[in-house]
Write an enzyme that holds these catalytic residues in place. Structure first.
Site, short mmCIF file in Angstrom:
data_model
loop_
_atom_site.label_atom_id
_atom_site.label_comp_id
_atom_site.label_asym_id
_atom_site.label_seq_id
_atom_site.Cartn_x
_atom_site.Cartn_y
_atom_site.Cartn_z
N ASN A 10 1.73 -4.18 6.52
CA ASN A 10 2.16 -5.16 5.51
C ASN A 10 2.77 -4.37 4.36
OD1 ASN A 10 2.50 -7.13 3.63
ND2 ASN A 10 0.31 -7.58 3.33
N TRP A 11 4.10 -4.40 4.31
CA TRP A 11 4.79 -3.59 3.30
C TRP A 11 4.90 -4.31 1.95
CZ3 TRP A 11 8.89 -1.89 7.45
CH2 TRP A 11 8.33 -0.88 8.22
N LYS A 12 4.39 -5.51 1.90
CA LYS A 12 4.35 -6.29 0.64
C LYS A 12 5.74 -6.25 -0.04
CE LYS A 12 -0.58 -5.48 0.53
NZ LYS A 12 -1.81 -5.28 -0.22
N HIS A 97 -2.54 -14.57 2.62
CA HIS A 97 -2.96 -13.29 2.05
C HIS A 97 -3.59 -13.53 0.67
CE1 HIS A 97 -2.88 -9.21 0.49
NE2 HIS A 97 -2.73 -8.80 1.74
N GLU A 99 -3.28 -12.03 -2.01
CA GLU A 99 -2.32 -11.92 -3.12
C GLU A 99 -1.57 -13.22 -3.31
OE1 GLU A 99 -0.44 -8.36 -1.69
OE2 GLU A 99 -2.28 -7.25 -2.12
N GLU A 169 -10.13 -9.37 5.06
CA GLU A 169 -9.72 -8.45 4.01
C GLU A 169 -10.54 -8.73 2.75
OE1 GLU A 169 -5.48 -6.78 4.66
OE2 GLU A 169 -5.30 -8.60 3.49
N GLY A 175 -6.11 -2.04 -1.94
CA GLY A 175 -5.36 -1.17 -2.85
C GLY A 175 -6.21 -0.21 -3.66
N SER A 216 -7.61 -0.92 2.35
CA SER A 216 -7.71 0.53 2.10
C SER A 216 -7.98 1.36 3.35
CB SER A 216 -8.76 0.82 1.02
OG SER A 216 -8.30 0.33 -0.22
N GLY A 237 -1.99 -1.96 4.27
CA GLY A 237 -1.05 -2.07 3.15
C GLY A 237 -0.50 -0.71 2.78
N GLY A 238 -1.03 -0.12 1.72
CA GLY A 238 -0.52 1.13 1.16
C GLY A 238 -0.22 2.22 2.19
P1 13P Z 1 -4.27 -1.79 1.36
O1 13P Z 1 -4.31 -1.18 2.72
O2 13P Z 1 -3.24 -1.19 0.44
O3 13P Z 1 -5.63 -1.85 0.72
O4 13P Z 1 -3.81 -3.32 1.55
C1 13P Z 1 -4.46 -4.09 2.46
C2 13P Z 1 -3.73 -5.37 2.56
O5 13P Z 1 -3.72 -6.17 1.65
C3 13P Z 1 -2.98 -5.61 3.80
O6 13P Z 1 -2.56 -6.92 3.88
#
Ligand code: 13P
Length: 256
Positions: A10-12, A97, A99, A169, A175, A216, A237-238
């Site tokens: 997930n590159w957001k 998600h 977010e 999640e 993050g 994470s 994510g990251g």
């Molecule tokens: P991180 O891996 O950066 O914690 O993000 C997880 C996430 O929100 C994937 O959708």
């Protein structure tokens, strides 16, 4: 029997199109055309989807979007319909998600409409559920996830679905670079699995669902999660923005 693992990037809202294209090319080079032992899904933002779809042609890497709107067409300025995602050859879509729930006030009802729209349009929803720090402190982690899950799956016709991915999640570790303990994630996976067994049957749960962990995960922690029998993969994510990290996670998954 353990399921084939699925690793989803997930590159957001982190990359412009040129950066996305570079990253995809690097990943194709590193992962080869066919990550056979693991399903790999990339979820760029909307704009580069068409371009990424062309780059992934002929590979086994799959394409996903980060969101969807539930109507097929109409006066919904700024929204992206299931038909548009199909046109870009998306097979997966992230729904609900945290977010989006937090920043854009997406409710359980909206998430449910998106899940139904995805399933009805042959897209595989990646349904995100998870508790906040305050909810966990109040001892509500399981009840929160249960409520989100039951709402998201309401009136979803399983026989229309290709598959449904549930991504646990925990909101408070996203993050931070510090995932929950793998046993902690596994405990929630046991709960989710039990809930699906009751809602459907163990056979249908097994046929239609994979349950993954996100929050994470990096190339160092990945194996500890994939060792857990009920963790079918990860939503990353990251670490998915870094070629070596993401490839490391995919390789870790290939060992289980
Ligand atoms: P991180 O891996 O950066 O914690 O993000 C997880 C996430 O929100 C994937 O959708």
């Amino acid at each position: 029997m353990p399921k084939k693992k699925i690793i989803i990037a997930n590159w957001k809202m982190n990359l412009i199109e040129a950066e996305t294209v570079l990253l995809v090319k690097e990943l194709i080079k590193e992962l080869g055309d066919s990550p056979e032992k693991v399903d790999v899904v990339l979820c760029p933002s909307f704009i580069p989807l068409d371009e990424v779809s062309k780059l992934l042609e002929g590979t086994n890497i799959k394409l996903g979007a980060q969101d969807i709107f539930w109507e097929t067409r109409g006066t919904y300025t700024g929204e992206i319909s299931p038909r548009m995602l199909q046109e870009w050859n998306c097979e997966y879509v992230i729904v609900g998600h945290s977010e989006r729930r937090q920043n854009f006030k997406e409710t359980d009802e909206m998430v449910n409409k998106k899940v139904i729209a995805a399933v009805e349009n042959d897209l595989i929803p990646i349904i995100c559920v998870g508790e906040t720090k305050a909810e966990r402190k109040a001892g509500k982690k399981k009840s929160v996830v249960k409520k989100q899950l039951l709402a998201a799956l309401k009136n979803v016709k399983l026989d229309r679905a290709k598959e449904i991915i549930i991504a646990y999640e925990p909101v408070w570790v996203i993050g931070t670079g510090k995932p929950v303990k793998p046993e902690d994630a596994e405990e929630m996976h046991v709960m989710v699995r039990g809930l699906l067994d009751k809602l459907y049957t163990p056979a249908l749960r097994d046929k239609y669902f994979r349950i993954i962990y996100g929050g994470s995960v990096d190339s160092k922690s990945a194996s500890d999660f994939f060792k857990q029998e009920l963790i079918d993969g990860s939503l990353v994510g990251g670490a998915s923005l870094l070629v070596n990290e993401f490839v490391g996670i995919v390789k870790a998954a290939a060992n289980y």
